[in-house]
Design a protein around this motif. Structure first.
Motif, PDB file in Angstrom:
ATOM      1  N   GLN A  34       0.859  -1.169   0.000  1.00  0.00           N
ATOM      2  CA  GLN A  34       0.000   0.000   0.000  1.00  0.00           C
ATOM      3  C   GLN A  34       0.901   1.226   0.000  1.00  0.00           C
ATOM      4  O   GLN A  34       1.905   1.257   0.716  1.00  0.00           O
ATOM      5  CB  GLN A  34      -0.894   0.013   1.246  1.00  0.00           C
ATOM      6  N   THR A  75      -8.205   1.509  -6.777  1.00  0.00           N
ATOM      7  CA  THR A  75      -8.032   1.273  -5.340  1.00  0.00           C
ATOM      8  C   THR A  75      -8.553  -0.087  -4.877  1.00  0.00           C
ATOM      9  O   THR A  75      -8.597  -0.342  -3.675  1.00  0.00           O
ATOM     10  CB  THR A  75      -8.738   2.380  -4.531  1.00  0.00           C
ATOM     11  N   PRO A  77      -8.541  -3.535  -3.480  1.00  0.00           N
ATOM     12  CA  PRO A  77      -7.473  -4.176  -2.694  1.00  0.00           C
ATOM     13  C   PRO A  77      -6.959  -5.451  -3.348  1.00  0.00           C
ATOM     14  O   PRO A  77      -7.687  -6.159  -4.035  1.00  0.00           O
ATOM     15  CB  PRO A  77      -8.147  -4.471  -1.353  1.00  0.00           C
TER      16      PRO A  77
END
Length: 132
Positions: A34, A75, A77
């Motif tokens: 991240q 975005t 995950p």
């Protein structure tokens, strides 16, 4: 345009097969990273620097219908490091980057190279050619 073509050829000349990696007994699975705040600030700075240049080059080329790039971050995950070029529903070119890619690049130059590479797909008309 001639400078762009020369730069592109120089970059291609550096392409080649990477050296063979030494054998590994077990593959190492690495979770996508991240981005931290430094990565985010670097991404913003690269967007601010590359986007206007890519748009100006696109307009000068005059062969592509829409030169208003939208820079997006995917975005979702767990996605691996990746970047891609697509068009939105209005035909606006989108350059998209996963969080893992933003976290994985080593410096602003690497990120600028990837962003420029994706913009070049649009300038070269790769999506319309794929659709034909």
């Amino acid at each position: 345009m001639r400078r762009f073509a020369v730069l592109f050829l120089i970059l291609l000349a550096g392409c080649g097969a990477p050296p063979a990696a030494p054998p590994v007994s077990q593959p190492v699975a690495r979770a996508p990273q991240q981005p931290d705040m430094t990565d985010v600030e670097r991404f913003k700075a690269v967007v601010a620097r590359v986007e206007p240049v890519a748009e100006a080059l696109c307009r000068r080329q005059g062969e592509v219908p829409n030169c208003d790039f939208r820079i997006a971050v995917d975005t979702r995950p767990g996605l691996p490091a990746n970047a891609f070029q697509t068009l939105d529903e209005t035909g606006r070119p989108v350059l998209a980057f996963t969080l893992a890619l933003i976290a994985d690049v080593r410096n602003a130059d690497e990120l600028a190279f990837v962003m420029s590479h994706e913009a070049a797909h649009h300038l070269a008309g790769h999506l319309p050619r794929q659709q034909q």
